[in-house]
Every structure is written in structure tokens, then in C-alpha cells.
Scaffold this motif. Sequence first.
Motif: not given
Lengths: 402, 256
Positions: A85-93, A376-387
Amino acid sequence: MNREFIKSSFKWGVNPKGYFGDFGGAYIPEMLYPNVEHLRQQYLDIIYEPAFQEEFNQLLKDYVGRPSPLFHAERLSAKYGATIYLKREDLNHTGAHKINNTIGQILLAERLGKKRIIAETGAGQHGVATATVCALKGLECIIYMGEVDIERQAPNVARMKMMGAKVVPAISGSKTLKDATNEAMRDWINNPTDTHYIIGSVVGPHPYPDMVARFQSIISEETKKQLFERTGSENPDIVMACVGGGSNAMGMFYHFLDDENVKLIAVEAAGLGVDSGESAATTSLGKEGVLHGSRSLLMQSDDGQVIEPYSISAGLDYPGIGPQHAHLFKQHRAEYVSITDEEAMQAGRLCSELEGIIPAIETAHALAHLEKMKFKGDESVVICLSGRGDKDLDTYMKYFNL
Amino acid sequence: MNRLNQLFQNKKESLLSIYFTAGYPNLSSTLDIAEAVQKAGADFIEIGFPYSDPLADGPVIQNSSLIALQNGMNLKFLFEQLKELRERVSIPVLLMGYVNPVLQYGVKDFCESCAAVGVDGVIVPDLPMVEYEEFYKDDFLNNNISNIFLVTPQTSEERIRKIDELSNAFIYLLSSSSTTGKNLTVSNEADAYFARIKAMNLKNPTMIGFGISDQKSFNKAAEYTRGAIVGSAFVKFLDSDNALERIPEFIKSIRS
């Protein structure tokens, strides 16, 4: 967010003396003491006042465009064999997470009765975010920016000027972020009564690291809600972010800190390689020391002189790291890794091609670490898409001969 | 009682202290300048040890720090250089610099090295009072090293009282809240601030620094305190031709 919750149960937070474990404090000359002390006494009362919270949340919604989406990056997920998952901080004003903090601090500055705002900037994202809120509130704005950074981030300089800010080149030292911070602090010393200094990262004397982390904690607060709606669980397996001073990472980690089954990974800039002499990987290369008002990890010589860092990304080109990060590193609550210029640039291109999202080169460092992880195949990862990478197009163009 | 205490106790006239950066303009300049400053009649000396990020300093001392570092100056080397200090200089000497080099050297080792070479006091503007009191005070006191605190026009009375309590030589009044090297503006506001401090009847004597560059500003400082400290103006002067021989001229231009 409930203030009592944060004050009483937050194991990784700041202690009453302004320290995170061994790190933090306020190592400032007397000239800065009255301002910093005033801020220390006031900040919690001001920011948890209902009227403040209301205005803060309203602006985050209507002006910044929050909540920022949590995007399931399917093609990156397929490539790496994990749910990413990408946390879309790039979409902030203004295109990065930096505005979360500047909105908070401009409201604080107003309540402190300050008329003049100063800030430092590296990549220019914090400078733009500060110029933006100053325009919004009609306050005078002076941005200190290293001469070298002014050259490599020309579009952001123009944006600041468009919004009426004065951009002052820092011509001392390495002429980058560290020197811009020195110049901003000198300005504050010389303007002790009417000026508020909006520090852009989780660095500086207490209470800045804690205050900036609180403003940025909206990132993890939203992520938890969004993950819960999507998966029925508010925690992923792994949370990851890039680190210069560390504000997007601290915002991304904040509400996961006490959930110790969530693995936190902070990605620093290795530059040309950790041992190349051209690097900004503070946790690998740093020792405990004091820079810009707090005790933390710092790249320095045996004599305590600060070593000039290097990274292709202006926003990670800083010889220190926020004191809370130093604490998380020392206590092994988060893992600190590093990524070279080359790895980051390739990851930036890959994300662009696979997801149609051009990330800032800072952010690309976090994405690059995916290459080094074994799933392993089922891990969930959140990455901060900071800009977003618009400001870096020139660097991308040169690097890839586009 | 160290040399500083004796000076403040015995001398009745206004005091003049001169600041310069160790290792500037040349690595070997430190003691030559110290000796010349003493000969020219200054009452005590502050020797700055350079730091890469001197955030309380204006351009002049930023520059002298940078050049000193480029010349190879560092704390270990400085203490080597200062082994000859007391053969050549008898007036009180303070070291002044930022906290990070001191932390890397080790605060206790730093105080012991100061005592070993005959340094009487230190000024470390970014060492917080609370950390000093809690962790380092004994290292200073055990070595008879005076820690000098700064006071600005914005420092509260309560905090000045606390500083007075922790001080044992003198208190360093900043002429205004500023980085080093700005000119003292003689104003009613500054007068009111100096008068306010004087009226507090502190147990420690006071000196005024930052922005003292000529007779007018020196005399203004001497009106309210025991004297003044000249830094940037002197460091700038060191850049001029034959500066070492002309130090007496400089001193006369401040205090005739």
C-alpha cells in the motif's frame, strides 16, 4: 486524537524533560531560550484546544485535501510478492507531507501572536509548504535555503517566490540543508520577539521534535482507519518510510509505535555508498552528539565537527536525524537501512512505470528497499509516499537521459 | 579562587576582555596573539575553539572558525598548544566554543585539560543550564573552572537569579539578542536593560559583550557593568596588515 491517550500511555513519546531516552533536550544558546521555553510551555495547551483542532482539521480537509488515499499498488505488489500500500502524501496540496506540519505551526504562530515566519528548506518542499501557509494567513515569510539546493531545486524556489516568500541563500558551510538551518536559527536569535521559526522536520530543540511528530501523526492515524476499512485490521506487517531528519517517517510510524508486532523500517540515503565518504546514512555513520539544539546521532569527526553529508536527494542530505529516531534506533524499535543514489533512482523509475506515480527521489529510497526484502507472500506493507517527483524531473532527466 | 576571581576582586578600573579564535589566522597564532593582547593591556582573554556550525555567530567569527578548522585546529591540538600558556601569559584565560566538540572530548576530560594548562573559565553557550547543573557542575568545580552563563534582554528575572546562583566568576550580558558582530545600538531600551540588571544587585559581577567595537560602546558598557568583551571587531582587525604589531593601537581604540 485524544491528548490524554498520548500523554499517559505513549511509551515511545517524549518525557517531561524533553528527552526520548538518551536523545533530545534543548541545547540552545540563551538568545533562543525565551522563545523555545515559551513554546515548550504553550504548545500542548494550544494544539489540543478544541478551536485549534477544529481549524487544523478543517484546513487539512479543505485546503490540503486530506485524508490522503491509501492506494493498493497492485503491480508493485505482484512484482515483490507482498501486498503493498502507498500512503499518498504526494497528493497533498504542495505535493508532500510537509504541509501537515506547516498548517499546524502557522496556527500555533498566530496564537502566539507572531507576525513574521522563518523556515529552512532542503529540497524546497518545506519551504513551499511554509510559503503556502504564510500566503494563506497573510504573514511575512523568509525561507533560508542552501545555495546549492537553490540551484538543484529551481522550480520550488520559483513556487516560493510566486507566493510572496523571500528566499535567502545560505552561503556558509556546505550550502545545503544544515547550513540553511544554521541561518534560520541565526535569524531567530536576531529577531527574538516577533518571529516564529517553523522547523520542517522532527529535529531541533525540544519541543520541536515532539510537536512536528504530533502534526505529522495524521499520516498513521488515517492509515490505521483506512487499513481497517479495507482489511478489517488496522495494522499491517510492515511500515516503511524514508528518513532525512525524519518527519514523514515519524508521522508514518507514530500510531504504530506501541503496536510492537508492526515492523517499522526507516530508509536513509547511502549516497554513493555507506563507506564511500559521500553518504547521508546517519545511523550507520553517526555518533551521539548535538546539532541544531538536540542531542541525537550525528555524522561528525572525532573532534566533534559536523561532516558534510551527501545524497542525490536534497531532502535527505542532512548529517543528523531526529532524536526520536535515534531513540527508536538505539532501542531497536525500528530498523534503519540505507539505499544508494543508484538504487533509489531505479526504484523511482520502476514506480513510475508500474504504477503511474512519479515519486520524489527522497521517497524513492523507501521504495528501493523493497528490492532487498524477502517476502513469504502474504505480508502487507505500507510505504509512505511522502512526496511527488515533479520537483526532481530535472535530476531524473539527467540521470536517465530522458 | 582562580585568576578570574582575583582580577574582579582586585582591579577597580573597567575591565577589557578580548576574544579571538584559536588557530586563526594561522595555526600557530594562538599564543602569539594572547601574549600581544596581554602586553597591550587587556585584562583577560577568551580563546574560541572552532566549530563547523557556529549558529550564534555572525559572519566574522564564522569565517575565523572555518579558517581555523581548515588550518587544522581542534581541541586536542589546542590543549597541546596551550601547554606553554602559563609561561607566556599571566592574565585570566577563558575558552569559548560550542558544546558538541566538548561532548566528544568528554566534559570531565575537557575540564581537567583546562585546569592542566591553566585555563580559568569556559563559555559554552549551547550547554543548557539544566544539563550543566545536573551532570557537569562537579567536573567544573572540582577543577576550579568557572562556567560563564549568558544573559539577554529577554532573559527573565527568575532565570537571571538562577544563573547568578550557579555562577562563580562573572555573568556575560549580551548587549542585545543577536549573533556576534552586530554593533551595539545605544538606545534607551539598552540603557533600561543594563540599568535593570544593575539594580538586581547580583552577587556576581557582570560584563557586556556582543556589539562592543569602539570607545563609545565600551564606555556605555562600563557605565553599568565591570567592563566589556570585544570579539568580532578584534577578529576582523586581525585580518589587517601587521595586525600583531598593531594590537596596542587596537586596544587604545577601545579603551584609552
